[in-house]
Design a protein around this motif. Structure first.
Motif: not given
Length: 95
Positions: A21-26
């Motif tokens: 449940d992580c938002v991949l930012v980079a």
């Protein structure tokens, strides 16, 4: 690494982010000659956010900045969770 290997590693990181449940930012992709620079960019970016998550294929990717185990401990103490997208391969047989 070949293009298919890079694509598989990238997909494993994206899958790990989704499963946790992580938002991949980079996404930082390194080559042997740029590994240290890319790692430092990734570390600087994750340390700028509260409760960051760093997803690596394996802990060996931290070796460009020193002892991987010690660096992981430092990151955890700095409220950065370290996730590994590759399942470690076991040497030899498991009994």
């Amino acid at each position: 690494m070949s293009d298919p290997e890079i694509a598989a590693r990238r997909q494993a990181i994206v899958g790990c982010a989704g499963a946790n449940d992580c938002v991949l930012v980079a996404l930082f992709i390194d080559e042997l000659e740029t590994a240290a620079d890319e790692l430092h960019k990734a570390l600087a970016a994750v340390l700028e956010v509260d409760e960051g998550v760093l997803i690596l294929p394996n802990l060996l990717h931290l070796a460009a900045a020193g002892n991987p185990i010690e660096l992981r401990r430092h990151l955890l103490a700095s409220h950065v969770e370290v996730l590994l997208s590759e399942v470690p391969k076991l040497a030899g047989r498991v009994c």
